[in-house]
Structures are given as C-alpha cells and as structure tokens.
Write a protein that holds these residues in place. Structure first.
Motif, mmCIF file in Angstrom:
data_model
loop_
_atom_site.group_PDB
_atom_site.id
_atom_site.type_symbol
_atom_site.label_atom_id
_atom_site.label_comp_id
_atom_site.label_asym_id
_atom_site.label_seq_id
_atom_site.Cartn_x
_atom_site.Cartn_y
_atom_site.Cartn_z
ATOM 1 N N GLU A 13 0.842 -1.195 0.000
ATOM 2 C CA GLU A 13 0.000 0.000 0.000
ATOM 3 C C GLU A 13 0.878 1.246 0.000
ATOM 4 O OE1 GLU A 13 -3.104 0.564 -0.362
ATOM 5 O OE2 GLU A 13 -3.990 -1.439 -0.123
ATOM 6 N N GLU A 14 0.354 2.315 -0.574
ATOM 7 C CA GLU A 14 0.985 3.630 -0.506
ATOM 8 C C GLU A 14 -0.090 4.645 -0.145
ATOM 9 O OE1 GLU A 14 4.077 6.525 -2.949
ATOM 10 O OE2 GLU A 14 3.163 4.795 -3.956
ATOM 11 N N VAL A 15 0.148 5.408 0.924
ATOM 12 C CA VAL A 15 -0.861 6.313 1.469
ATOM 13 C C VAL A 15 -0.255 7.699 1.642
ATOM 14 C CG1 VAL A 15 -2.423 6.764 3.404
ATOM 15 C CG2 VAL A 15 -1.988 4.399 2.685
ATOM 16 N N VAL A 16 -0.905 8.717 1.076
ATOM 17 C CA VAL A 16 -0.476 10.108 1.250
ATOM 18 C C VAL A 16 -1.187 10.683 2.468
ATOM 19 C CG1 VAL A 16 -0.421 12.412 0.227
ATOM 20 C CG2 VAL A 16 -0.074 10.401 -1.214
ATOM 21 N N LEU A 17 -0.421 11.377 3.331
ATOM 22 C CA LEU A 17 -0.987 11.997 4.527
ATOM 23 C C LEU A 17 -1.231 13.493 4.334
ATOM 24 C CD1 LEU A 17 1.026 10.155 7.326
ATOM 25 C CD2 LEU A 17 -1.216 9.585 6.378
ATOM 26 N N ILE B 103 7.422 21.870 -3.158
ATOM 27 C CA ILE B 103 6.493 20.838 -2.705
ATOM 28 C C ILE B 103 6.954 20.309 -1.349
ATOM 29 C CG2 ILE B 103 7.734 18.919 -3.811
ATOM 30 C CD1 ILE B 103 4.996 17.669 -4.403
ATOM 31 N N SER B 104 5.997 19.962 -0.513
ATOM 32 C CA SER B 104 6.265 19.269 0.743
ATOM 33 C C SER B 104 5.201 18.195 0.871
ATOM 34 C CB SER B 104 6.200 20.238 1.933
ATOM 35 O OG SER B 104 6.474 19.556 3.151
ATOM 36 N N ILE B 105 5.610 16.953 0.870
ATOM 37 C CA ILE B 105 4.662 15.848 0.877
ATOM 38 C C ILE B 105 5.109 14.786 1.876
ATOM 39 C CG2 ILE B 105 5.847 14.819 -1.108
ATOM 40 C CD1 ILE B 105 3.138 13.601 -1.926
ATOM 41 N N LEU B 106 4.158 14.267 2.623
ATOM 42 C CA LEU B 106 4.408 13.175 3.564
ATOM 43 C C LEU B 106 3.561 11.992 3.155
ATOM 44 C CD1 LEU B 106 5.787 12.339 6.293
ATOM 45 C CD2 LEU B 106 3.619 12.940 7.391
ATOM 46 N N SER B 107 4.204 10.846 2.954
ATOM 47 C CA SER B 107 3.488 9.653 2.524
ATOM 48 C C SER B 107 4.105 8.422 3.161
ATOM 49 C CB SER B 107 3.521 9.518 0.994
ATOM 50 O OG SER B 107 4.860 9.374 0.542
ATOM 51 N N CYS B 108 3.316 7.355 3.188
ATOM 52 C CA CYS B 108 3.770 6.075 3.724
ATOM 53 C C CYS B 108 3.650 5.006 2.647
ATOM 54 C CB CYS B 108 2.925 5.654 4.927
ATOM 55 S SG CYS B 108 3.066 6.731 6.363
ATOM 56 N N LYS B 109 4.643 4.167 2.579
ATOM 57 C CA LYS B 109 4.636 3.050 1.641
ATOM 58 C C LYS B 109 5.052 1.799 2.408
ATOM 59 C CE LYS B 109 6.332 3.805 -2.414
ATOM 60 N NZ LYS B 109 7.262 4.029 -3.549
ATOM 61 N N LEU B 110 4.321 0.710 2.221
ATOM 62 C CA LEU B 110 4.660 -0.514 2.938
ATOM 63 C C LEU B 110 4.568 -1.729 2.023
ATOM 64 C CD1 LEU B 110 1.922 -2.406 3.742
ATOM 65 C CD2 LEU B 110 1.456 -0.382 5.108
ATOM 66 N N ARG B 111 5.369 -2.718 2.336
ATOM 67 C CA ARG B 111 5.305 -3.999 1.631
ATOM 68 C C ARG B 111 5.500 -5.119 2.646
ATOM 69 N NH1 ARG B 111 10.886 -5.555 -0.238
ATOM 70 N NH2 ARG B 111 12.289 -3.829 0.268
#
Length: 271
Positions: A161-165, A175-183
């Motif tokens: 999954e990849e989720v943008v916060l 740009i300033s972006i915080l996201s999570c990616k998991l496998r």
C-alpha cells in the motif's frame, strides 16, 4: 441549484472508514492502510484549530497506516494530525528564516507573503514524525540496524500500500509531501514514511522513518534519518539525468521532483 437537506461535513462515517481500510494479517501481526479523499472544510478547520497552524492545501486527515501485534495489543500508527503536530509552531529556527530570505530574494513579488507565513510557523511543514505508538511500550534506542540484505531477497510481496498523509505546493514554489509506503513479505515487512520537501532554487530535504518487522522473531526495528542539501548542488549531481530526460521525453524538473531518485545523493545530517 438546491440540496436535499444540509451538507454533511462529518465525512467519513465509521462505516465508510472501515470500508476504505485494507488490512492483512501475517504471523500474529495486522497491517492496515486507510485511503480516503481530501478532508472537507469542517474537519480541516477543526484540525487547524487544534494544531494552532494552517494545514497544507491537500490534507488527508482520515488516512492512516498501522501495524498491530495482535497478541499483546501493541500498535503503531502514522497519521496526518500527529505528523503536523511535530511541525515547528514558532519563528525561532534561524536556519528556516535564512532560507526564507533566500527564497524571497529569488522571488521578489512574493516577498511580503513569505514574511507573513514564516512568522507564526514553519511554512515548509518539516516534521520529525516517527509514528505514534497508540498502545503498548514505546521504542527504545538500540544498536540494532535494519537487515538490508534480507530485504533485498526476491520474496513474494503479499500486501502493498501507498498512502499520502498531506501535501503542500508551498505557494507554487516547491512541494512538501508526507506519505507512507509498505510492503509485506512472508517473513518480514518494511514501512517507509517519507517527507520530501523541495523549495525551488533553495533546498531539498528528505526525512525518512523506516519500520522493519521480523514476523518470526516478533521484532520491530525503527530507523530515522534526515537528509538535506542545496537545490543547486543536487541539481548538478543529477545533471547527467538530462540525457535520460531527452530519451523518455520528461523534463529535468520532473526528474528532480522524483523522490526515489534523490535520496541517495543528499548528505545525511541526522540519524
């Protein structure tokens, strides 16, 4: 145009949140990810009031990623509110002010706007967020490192999954972006929570939190790093990518915004 009744700003409902949450159980651990649309005005106003700062233009306040050890109840979560709560809410960071002055000098027309934004809070939304332990013992500082070699194995990926916060375009100046990616693999998993911040012609900054779980040993390791360097320095390092850009017909500016390309080239300032 008319509406049938008042507009409901209390989205999502508990049922909608559950429906939008994907979960996977693996050897005693439950890994979950929730992806919902950008928050509505009501929740945004409430969040901003609680935080004491304006929130980014694109805030996914209902999104989250979590890891739970089902037997003990220990749980780690990544969410937008707690991440933004780690943003500096003062104007005491001199390094931040120095960068804002450089930004102002390169964009004279936006000078006054930048001065106004810098005073009350860190307008780049830089955060040292490492996740929120919602139940159980906090992490302890230790010498054990994430076993990179094990993660290089071609194990099958059972859950991804990849989720943008949150995301901000910094008034069209970066740009300033915080996201999570998991496998998740059969015996282990890796979660990467990354903040990528690019202030055009000034600075590129990356802050990474990695969570490694060994399912067989029931072990969780957290690693946090901070990297940053001047925009021009990183651009020079990656100037060779211009030839790649011509081949695949993508501008160099796009390549410079690709977070996965930049992180190995930026000097580590904290670990």
């Amino acid at each position: 145009m008319s509406f049938n009744g008042p507009v409901d700003e209390n989205f999502p409902t508990p049922a909608a949140a559950d429906k939008s949450t994907a979960s996977h159980a693996q050897k005693g651990f439950k890994i979950s990810a929730r992806k919902l649309p950008i928050s509505k005005s009501g929740p945004i106003d409430e969040m901003s009031k609680k935080l004491g700062i304006p929130v980014p233009e694109m805030i996914f306040g209902d999104n989250m990623v979590s890891i739970e050890h089902m037997a003990s109840g220990w749980r780690l979560e990544f969410n937008a509110f707690d991440a933004l709560d780690r943003v500096d809410k003062t104007d005491k960071n001199m390094l931040k002010v120095a960068y804002s002055q450089e930004w102002s000098s390169s964009r004279e027309k936006t000078h006054e706007g930048i001065k106004e934004v810098v005073k009350p809070f860190d307008w780049s939304y830089t955060t040292d967020y490492k996740g929120t332990v919602t139940n159980g013992k906090p992490f302890e500082v230790g010498p054990e490192l994430i076993p990179i070699e094990l993660l290089k194995r071609p194990d099958p990926i059972l859950f991804f999954e990849e989720v943008v916060l949150f995301e901000s375009e910094l008034d069209d100046n970066g740009i300033s972006i915080l996201s999570c990616k998991l496998r998740v693999m059969p015996d282990r998993m890796l979660l990467l929570c990354r903040q990528f911040m690019r202030l055009d012609n000034v600075l590129i900054r990356i802050r990474d939190t990695r969570i490694y779980v060994d399912f067989n040993q029931g072990k969780v390791i957290r690693d946090y790093t901070e990297r940053e360097d001047g925009f021009d320095k990183v651009k020079k390092v990656w100037f060779a990518l211009s030839s790649v850009s011509e081949i695949i017909r993508l501008p160099l500016s796009w390549l410079l915004s690709a977070r996965q390309f930049l992180s190995p080239q930026i000097g580590s300032i904290a670990h």
